[in-house]
Each structure stands twice: as structure tokens, then as C-alpha cells.
Scaffold this motif. Structure first.
Motif, mmCIF file in Angstrom:
data_model
loop_
_atom_site.group_PDB
_atom_site.id
_atom_site.type_symbol
_atom_site.label_atom_id
_atom_site.label_comp_id
_atom_site.label_asym_id
_atom_site.label_seq_id
_atom_site.Cartn_x
_atom_site.Cartn_y
_atom_site.Cartn_z
ATOM 1 N N ALA A 96 42.565 49.910 42.471
ATOM 2 C CA ALA A 96 41.577 48.844 42.608
ATOM 3 C C ALA A 96 40.221 49.423 42.945
ATOM 4 C CB ALA A 96 42.003 47.852 43.686
ATOM 5 N N VAL A 120 42.963 45.589 49.858
ATOM 6 C CA VAL A 120 43.575 46.405 48.807
ATOM 7 C C VAL A 120 44.698 47.264 49.385
ATOM 8 C CG1 VAL A 120 43.158 48.363 47.258
ATOM 9 C CG2 VAL A 120 41.573 46.420 47.284
ATOM 10 N N GLN A 150 47.842 45.484 50.210
ATOM 11 C CA GLN A 150 48.638 45.142 49.022
ATOM 12 C C GLN A 150 49.347 46.361 48.443
ATOM 13 O OE1 GLN A 150 45.683 43.438 46.431
ATOM 14 N NE2 GLN A 150 45.155 41.827 47.904
ATOM 15 N N ARG A 163 48.014 49.078 47.328
ATOM 16 C CA ARG A 163 47.287 49.588 46.175
ATOM 17 C C ARG A 163 46.395 50.744 46.617
ATOM 18 N NH1 ARG A 163 44.300 44.475 43.757
ATOM 19 N NH2 ARG A 163 44.353 45.622 41.779
ATOM 20 N N ALA A 188 42.757 52.421 46.633
ATOM 21 C CA ALA A 188 41.347 52.076 46.457
ATOM 22 C C ALA A 188 40.615 53.282 45.867
ATOM 23 C CB ALA A 188 40.726 51.684 47.789
#
Length: 447
Positions: A131, A166, A169, A171, A173
Motif C-alpha cells: 500500500a 495499513v 491490516q 500490509r 507500506a
């Protein structure tokens, strides 16, 4: 000869040795910055694979990439010549278009590598989600040394909440060194400044710079110990030293970012060499690492009085020497009774050296005993440092001398001010316990 890791026993030992660090790093936030020169290396995919493994091991990753050689290439392709003042790029409107192009291409390449998932590759089963966003608000650096840097900027604000969402979640960055202003302008930023600001704002556990340079040169430059670590205070002293040779502007900016991040709550800042395969894994999952580390926590390496919590570490340290007959065996109960007389050197939570100072107040002396240093840290001055503490302890109690009994290391004691003596020189209480079968040499030191 086969590598130890190519044997079953070597593989198991390495995995077990890494286990404490797997547990310690799980759920932690690491900000990893790498320059455009690192991204241009042929083995850059290997670094990305190692970063993917960190994510699989539970590390929350924020990646910040640089762009310098990629911007230069874009500019030259458009007939433009890069301009710098004190290592800070002058970014006019045409150069900024090249910055945007370089960022788009490199970012796409990084995302593609981190999206791979072939079963027979290190990315097999990784399933990373990447992300990014307009998370950096920037402002122009303005005029420096009489030069208007135009669209070269500096970090003004970081959208920390968006980055935390982010990471929550699960994920990764990914940030490019570009910031945006409320007026709609885009600014070219230094990747190190972005990484430092993000790490400090998030309260990251680690900030890691992956450098396309020789870490041995950095160690020599900073006069770090062979173990490759310095406290932030030592780094600050180095940077402020009036007789220090001037640093290259790029190196100075990197060290300033490291110091600033440490002063703003990042516990440890690491420099890792991109040329060494697996360097970031060895830096994070072994006790001594492979790079250079700056630490803010005072207890990372400490010389202190032992506590009951250190008994297990002391036992692990002295057990091999007891088995060899170098040290007289001590039971756990004996260690618990005597723990207040022990000093330990601790590194990253591990006891790496110990010694006991057993007082004999009636004789005005103390015994310097159970001196042990982990094999990986011998000849690094730990035994001498423990001796200094023993001398200070003895003097504070009104003692005037130390004595030691040894069967294997008389020369070390002699080199540190002891002299050979006789059993009759021992305090009466110790003389009565002397083991005539063991025939330890007696050494004394006047304080």
C-alpha cells in the motif's frame, strides 16, 4: 568443506539460535530505507525476498526507497544535467518531472517483485499486499548557501494514522521520497529524511538503512568496536568532535537522520550492507548481526551487578569451563547465595562475561573469582572491565588487595597487575579451604 548450515545439525542450531529474535521481532514495526543505488543492483530481488520473509515472520514493514541514480538517468535521457549543492539536489520543474517518472518506474518494479509467488522461489506463498499514498506533507527547503532549491523539499508532516491502518491490516507500506503541499505541489525529498520522520512518528522499534557501500569502511570511520555497535551518545560525540575529518555530505546526512530518529524514540538504528547476501537477516536474527547499529537503550550493553535473573545466563557461561576443570563447579544454590558478589557484562539480554568479588573483610582483601568471558567476546576488554569493578568494590569496602586462584590463566592476571604468591598469603578462612590436590596458583594485587 560443506557449510555448517548444509548439515541437519547446523540447520537446526541456526533455527534455534534465531528463535529468540523471531519472538522478539514479531509484531514490531521496522522502517527499512534503501537508496536507488541499492535498488539498481543485480541482486536487489534477493533483498526484497528477505524483506518478504521478515513480513512472514510477523514484522510490520514500512519500506522507503531512494531514487538518486534513477533520477539522474531520467534527466540525462532528457538532456538535463543534475545539479547539487552540498549533496542536496536542486529540483526545478523539469527535474521534478524526471523525479516523478523515476519514482513511478521503480515503485512499479518493487511492487512487481513483492507480488511474485512462484512455488519454487523465496516468494512462494508470501501473498504480500503493498500500500502507498500521499502520506507525506512537504515544504520547500528554500534557499541554501545562496541557491534556491525550488522543488526540493523537506518533511513537514506524516499521515501516521493512515500508515498505522495499513500495518494493522497486515500490509506492507511503501513510500517514495516525494511529498505534497496543501497548494498541490509535489516536492523531491531525501529518502533518509522520509524514513527518519516516519520511524520517529510511528515510534518504530527499528530504522534500518540498507547501503550500497562497504560497512567495514563505516566501522573504521566511526571507530566502532569489532562488534559493530555504538550508543547514540557515542555517535553524537563523533559527529561533534572538533578534530574529526569532514564527512561526505551524503554520509553526514545519513548519520544525522540516524541520530535524530534515535533521539525521537527509535530504539535502534541499523546500517546494513547491500553487497552481503542475507545481511539484513543476519543483522536482525543473530546476536552480533552483520552491520553497524546505534542504540538508544542504555541496557543494550551494560556492565552491572548481577541479579537473580542472571543466574541462568551465568550458569550457561561457566558450565563449559566447569566441565573442563578450569573452574570449580558451583551449584545453582551457591550462585543464588553469592549473586550479590557477581558482576556481569550483558549484551542484548545475554550474559557474555561474569566475575565474582568475594570479600574477606577480616583480612582486608577480596577474592576475584569465576572470571569468564564468552568465546565470541574474548580479547574485547570485558575481563579487564570486570577487574576494575572488583577493585572499586574492594576499595569501597575498605579493602587493600585482591587475590585470585587459577590453574589455567596466570599470565592474564600478571599482565593486569597481580604477582605470584604463596598459599600463606591467603586470608585464613580461604587458606583453610585451599584444595591441595587442585594446586591452584595464588596471585595477589595490592590496591
Amino acid at each position: 568443506m560443506a557449510s555448517p548450515l548444509n548439515t541437519a545439525a547446523g540447520f537446526v542450531a541456526a533455527l534455534r539460535g534465531a528463535a529468540p529474535y523471531v519472538h522478539a521481532h514479531h509484531g514490531r514495526v521496522f522502517v527499512v530505507a534503501f537508496g536507488g543505488d541499492t535498488a539498481a543492483r543485480a541482486d536487489f530481488p534477493d533483498l526484497l525476498h528477505d524483506l518478504a520473509l521478515l513480513h512472514s515472520l510477523g514484522v510490520k514493514l514500512v519500506l522507503v526507497h531512494g531514487l538518486r541514480p534513477q533520477i539522474d538517468a531520467q534527466m540525462r535521457a532528457h538532456g538535463l544535467e543534475p545539479t547539487f549543492t552540498h549533496d542536496l539536489r536542486v529540483t526545478n520543474a523539469a527535474a521534478m518531472e524526471c523525479v516523478k517518472a523515476a519514482a513511478g518506474i521503480l515503485r512499479t518494479d518493487i511492487e512487481a517483485q513483492l507480488s511474485a509467488g512462484l512455488a519454487n522461489t523465496p516468494m512462494g506463498g508470501a501473498h504480500l499486499s503493498i500500500a502507498g499514498g500521499n502520506w507525506i506533507t512537504a515544504r520547500p527547503v528554500g534557499v541554501r548557501s545562496g541557491v534556491d532549491h525550488q522543488l526540493t523539499g523537506e518533511v513537514r508532516h506524516v499521515a501516521l494514522g493512515a500508515i498505522r491502518d495499513v500495518l494493522a491490516q497486515d500490509r506492507v507500506a511503501l513510500l517514495s521520497p516525494i511529498g505534497y503541499s496543501p497548494s498541490g505541489e509535489a516536492f523531491n525529498l531525501r529518502a533518509g529524511d522520509v524514513a527518519g520522520a516516519v520511524a520517529a512518528g510511528l515510534g518504530a522499534d527499528k530504522l534500518i538503512f540498507v547501503l550500497d557501500s562497504d560497512l567495514r569502511a563505516w566501522r573504521r570511520l566511526l571507530r566502532s568496536r569489532s562488534s559493530g555497535h555504538l550508543s547514540l551518545d557515542e555517535l553524537d560525540t563523533f559527529l561533534q568532535h572538533p578534530r574529526r575529518k569532514p564527512l561526505a555530505a551524503e554520509n553526514r546526512a545519513l548519520l544525522d537522520s540516524a541520530l535524530a530518529a534515535g533521539r525521537h524514540g527509535v530504539a535502534r538504528v541499523h546500517l546494513v550492507g547491500a553487497a552481503n547476501d542475507g545481511a539484513i537477516l543476519r543483522e536482525l536474527y543473530t546476536r552480533d548481526g552483520s552491520g553497524l547499529m546505534f542504540y538508544a537503550d542504555a541496557d543494550y550493553e551494560a556492565l552491572r551487578t548481577a541479579t537473580l535473573d542472571d543466574i541462568g545466563g551465568i550458569q550457561a557461561l561457566i558450565a563449559p569451563l566447569e566441565a573442563q576443570g578450569v573452574l570449580v563447579p558451583r551449584s545453582r544454590e551457591k550462585l543464588e547465595l553469592d549473586i550479590g558478589h557477581f558482576d556481569v557484562a550483558v549484551r542484548d539480554g545475554t550474559v557474555i562475561a561474569c566475575a565474582a568479588t568475594q570479600p574477606f573483610p577480616d583480612a582486608g582483601m577480596a577474592e576475584f573469582a569465576c572470571v569468564t568471558v564468552h568465546p565470541d567476546y574474548r580479547d574485547a576488554g570485558y575481563a579487564a572491565a570486570l577487574l576494575a569493578r572488583a577493585e572499586a568494590r574492594t576499595k569501597a569496602a575498605g579493602g587493600t588487595g585482591l587475590f585470585a586462584l587459577t590453574t589455567h590463566a596466570p599470565h592474564w592476571f600478571i599482565e593486569h597487575g597481580f604477582s605470584r604468591s604463596q598459599v600463606e598469603a591467603l586470608p585464613i578462612a580461604k587458606r583453610e579451604l585451599y584444595n591441595w590436590q587442585r594446586k591452584s596458583l595464588v596471585l595477589v594485587k595490592a590496591l
